[in-house]
Scaffold this active site. Structure first.
Site, PDB file in Angstrom:
ATOM      1  CB  SER A  18      41.128  36.144  44.898  1.00 28.83           C
ATOM      2  OG  SER A  18      41.874  35.050  45.397  1.00 28.83           O
ATOM      3  N   GLY A  20      42.323  34.046  48.349  1.00 21.74           N
ATOM      4  CA  GLY A  20      42.771  32.664  48.278  1.00 21.74           C
ATOM      5  C   GLY A  20      44.264  32.535  48.527  1.00 21.74           C
ATOM      6  CB  VAL A  21      46.311  29.548  49.341  1.00 19.12           C
ATOM      7  CG1 VAL A  21      46.022  28.608  48.178  1.00 19.12           C
ATOM      8  CG2 VAL A  21      47.705  29.312  49.902  1.00 19.12           C
ATOM      9  CG  LEU A  42      39.771  43.337  41.901  1.00 14.02           C
ATOM     10  CD1 LEU A  42      39.823  42.813  40.472  1.00 14.02           C
ATOM     11  CD2 LEU A  42      40.111  44.812  41.962  1.00 14.02           C
ATOM     12  CB  CYS A 111      36.886  37.712  35.051  1.00 17.48           C
ATOM     13  SG  CYS A 111      37.240  38.637  36.564  1.00 17.48           S
ATOM     14  CB  CYS A 210      32.995  33.915  41.543  1.00 19.95           C
ATOM     15  SG  CYS A 210      32.918  35.335  40.421  1.00 19.95           S
TER      16      CYS A 210
END
Length: 376
Positions: A18, A20-21, A42, A111, A210
């Site tokens: 994504s 992110g971490v 994505l 999702c 999001c």
């Protein structure tokens, strides 16, 4: 029983990154375990700038760049896949339609069901991958008989199994969650990312929805559905205020009601019911939110469907507590009764059943029954 990421045969793994971490560390762990890992980000919006900007960890142009940099550091191939049309249809339009119908959807759960473990997984399998890896905190347990179970993460404080309760047998067979056994704090995950040289180590976590850029859900829905003035009424049907769209409310909501007439007892009032047919919102006291039972539809089972009534625990929101229930599948409906009344249960939400740490399955709440004195 063993967790599937511990399988000895190296797998071809598609790591959903994504930006992110968590997803970056998950991809790094999968690669370190000897799997043949490819990273994929994505693209979920035809116009990524319309999604939340800044370091949020989901869906922005910055996020795709962060994911690519992480893949470069890990040393794995990286691609961006355009799933914007599928995301718009299966997640965004579903979100709008659910609110329009007076229900409260969970877009992250949708999702996972429709995008990450349907569209993405189907494409991954077609390309010869064995598994899809994500940064979710949950565990897939491989039993000796070859079947798989979805369980809560070892660290219950970070557990995300609720939003994965929609996964079925086939999807679990190809799911990999390298963070599920992590008994560390989020700070330690960030420290691991920093040790690995991943620039996302200090990136803030993503929150909210999001595809709503400014976090204003009511404003987003108003643009899509238009204003539709209606009445706010009390339990007797008396008008106590007006609204600009029933879709802007959720069951259990207290703030933002703009009620001009105070309650007779002077206590706060909460949203008890939303009727899109009459375009009315019903408000009342907190104890009127008490729910003793619910009926849920479209059940999805993480394994075999339960037979007969059984005792479980249930979770009703992503960060909610567990509560003891009895549940039974009657035809295509899941009937759930609570041992103690619960509050703020809204149609459209998911109820996820657990047997200990094992996720039994989930279903979408269709209706609720108000608690009576003999429920407790």
């Amino acid at each position: 029983m063993t967790d599937t990421p511990q399988r000895t045969r190296p797998l071809r793994v598609l790591a959903a990154m994504s930006g992110g971490v968590d997803s970056a560390v998950a991809a790094a762990r999968a690669a370190e375990a000897g799997h043949d890992v490819t990273g994929v980000h994505l693209a979920l919006s035809a116009n990524p700038q319309s999604f939340r900007t800044g370091a949020r960890g989901c869906c922005t142009i910055e996020d795709s760049r962060d994911a690519r940099r992480a893949a470069d550091v890990i040393g794995i191939p990286f691609y961006v896949w355009d799933l914007a049309d599928r995301f718009r249809e299966d997640v965004v339009e579903d979100f709008v339609a659910e609110y329009e119908a007076g229900r409260t959807p969970n877009p992250c759960l949708r999702c996972n069901e429709k995008i990450k473990f349907a569209a993405l997984l189907d494409k991954a399998l077609a390309l010869g991958f064995d598994a899809v890896c994500t940064g979710h905190y949950a565990k897939v347990i491989l039993r000796e008989d070859g079947t798989r179970e979805l369980h809560r993460a070892s660290d219950l404080a970070k557990d995300q199994s609720y939003v994965l309760g929609v996964l079925d047998d086939r999807q679990l067979a190809h799911a990999m969650f390298p963070l599920g056994d992590t008994l560390t704090t989020k700070e330690e995950i960030r420290a691991e990312a920093e040790r690995r040289g991943l620039a996302v180590a200090k990136k803030p976590d993503s929150h909210d929805i999001c595809f709503i850029a400014d976090g204003d859900t009511q404003g987003f829905l108003a643009k899509r559905l238009g204003k539709a003035e209606g009445d706010i009424v009390d339990e007797s049907g008396a008008k106590v205020g007006t609204h600009e769209g029933a879709y802007g409310f959720t069951i259990g909501q207290r703030k933002g009601l703009r009620i001009g007439t105070p309650a007779p007892d002077g206590k706060p009032r909460y949203v008890l019911d939303i009727s899109p047919v009459t375009n009315t919102v019903t408000v009342g006291p907190a104890d009127s939110l008490d729910v003793g039972a619910l009926t849920a539809i479209r059940p999805r089972w993480c394994g075999a469907a339960p037979t007969g009534p059984g005792a479980y625990t249930a979770q009703l929101r992503a960060h909610g507590d567990e509560t003891e229930v009895t549940a039974e599948l009657v035809g295509e409906e899941l009937r759930v009764r609570f041992a103690e009344p619960v509050r703020g249960v809204a149609p459209g939400q998911a109820v996820v059943l657990y047997d200990g740490t094992r996720v039994v399955g989930s279903a979408t709440i269709a209706s609720t029954e108000r608690a009576t004195a003999d429920v407790a």
